[in-house]
Design an enzyme around this catalytic site. Sequence first.
Site, PDB file in Angstrom:
ATOM      1  N   ALA A 149       0.937  -1.180  -0.041  1.00 44.08           N
ATOM      2  CA  ALA A 149      -0.302  -0.097  -0.058  1.00 44.08           C
ATOM      3  C   ALA A 149       0.844   1.367   0.317  1.00 44.08           C
ATOM      4  O   ALA A 149       2.038   1.236   0.325  1.00 44.08           O
ATOM      5  CB  ALA A 149      -0.750   0.110   1.277  1.00 44.08           C
ATOM      6  N   GLY A 151      -0.578  -5.069   1.039  1.00 48.32           N
ATOM      7  CA  GLY A 151      -1.697  -5.124   0.439  1.00 48.32           C
ATOM      8  C   GLY A 151      -1.641  -5.872  -1.113  1.00 48.32           C
ATOM      9  O   GLY A 151      -2.809  -6.289  -1.573  1.00 48.32           O
ATOM     10  N   GLU A 174      -2.391  -9.450  -0.188  1.00 46.78           N
ATOM     11  CA  GLU A 174      -3.883  -9.384   0.217  1.00 46.78           C
ATOM     12  C   GLU A 174      -4.858  -9.441  -0.882  1.00 46.78           C
ATOM     13  O   GLU A 174      -5.730  -9.905  -1.100  1.00 46.78           O
ATOM     14  CB  GLU A 174      -3.998  -8.387   1.160  1.00 46.78           C
ATOM     15  CG  GLU A 174      -3.317  -8.562   2.470  1.00 46.78           C
ATOM     16  CD  GLU A 174      -3.788  -7.539   3.441  1.00 46.78           C
ATOM     17  OE1 GLU A 174      -4.081  -7.711   4.671  1.00 46.78           O
ATOM     18  OE2 GLU A 174      -3.075  -6.485   3.096  1.00 46.78           O
ATOM     19  N   GLU A 214       3.576  -5.948   7.336  1.00 40.10           N
ATOM     20  CA  GLU A 214       3.104  -4.897   8.214  1.00 40.10           C
ATOM     21  C   GLU A 214       3.718  -4.673   9.668  1.00 40.10           C
ATOM     22  O   GLU A 214       3.849  -3.691  10.076  1.00 40.10           O
ATOM     23  CB  GLU A 214       1.607  -5.141   8.019  1.00 40.10           C
ATOM     24  CG  GLU A 214       0.885  -4.913   7.022  1.00 40.10           C
ATOM     25  CD  GLU A 214       0.930  -5.884   5.901  1.00 40.10           C
ATOM     26  OE1 GLU A 214      -0.048  -5.697   4.943  1.00 40.10           O
ATOM     27  OE2 GLU A 214       1.760  -6.916   5.932  1.00 40.10           O
TER      28      GLU A 214
END
Length: 260
Positions: A66, A112, A115, A135
């Site tokens: 992200a 992300g 994910e 993360e």
Amino acid sequence: MKFQNILVAKNNNLAQVTINRPKKLNALNKATIEELNVAFEALEDDENIKVIILTGSEEKAFVAGADISEFAHFSVNEGGGLARQGQEMLFNFIENLSTPVIAAINGFALGGGLELAMSCHFRIASNNAKMGLPEVSLGVIPGYGGTQRLPQLVGKGKAMELIMTAGMITADDALSCGLVNHLTTQEELMPLAEKIASKIMRNSSVAISAAIKAVNANFVDGINGFDVEIEAFGNCFGTEDFKEGTTAFLEKRKPSFPGN
């Protein structure tokens, strides 16, 4: 809508969505998530599209995470809202599409990005790909479904290790633990994705949609997946695809499914 961060191409019954931010290693920002939502909604509504392939531009990254600069100063409430909105708008949305989505992981799939790949119905990867959920090295946890989908795919123990170490695994490791279904070269990644897509497209899109719903039901709290399967199985008997499929089988010919 004219997209700034993604590319959408259609070829007969196949669509390809490419995240196109190569200078940012295709990192997910708010605008990209919104564009992906719009694109997938439109493709879901397009009756001609039977399979969607999701990939990243160029050869370095699928999605390398992200865009941290967008949320580095968020409050508790803003952080929770970011995760909830992202899950609803994109990650859960893709997982529950009735149109099959194949993630073609062409490089880094981190945070992300991994994910996003895990929200697709299944994944294939090039042998240069590296995957991970880093993360906790930033003082946060995966917030776009990573703590839920990774254990479903690789088991609780392996998922705990990957999340707690914040480490990356190679494409070979991803294949061996079941995170990806197939591994190939960078050059053969898209041809392989298209080959698998062509096999899917020979089958009943109505039945595939029902199968996606039934499989996903097993992972929803309070839902009996077997009951969903039984109902979906019964509903198939009322479709034109079922009539065509069984008739073609009895007549020893290939079916031509009408898609309803």
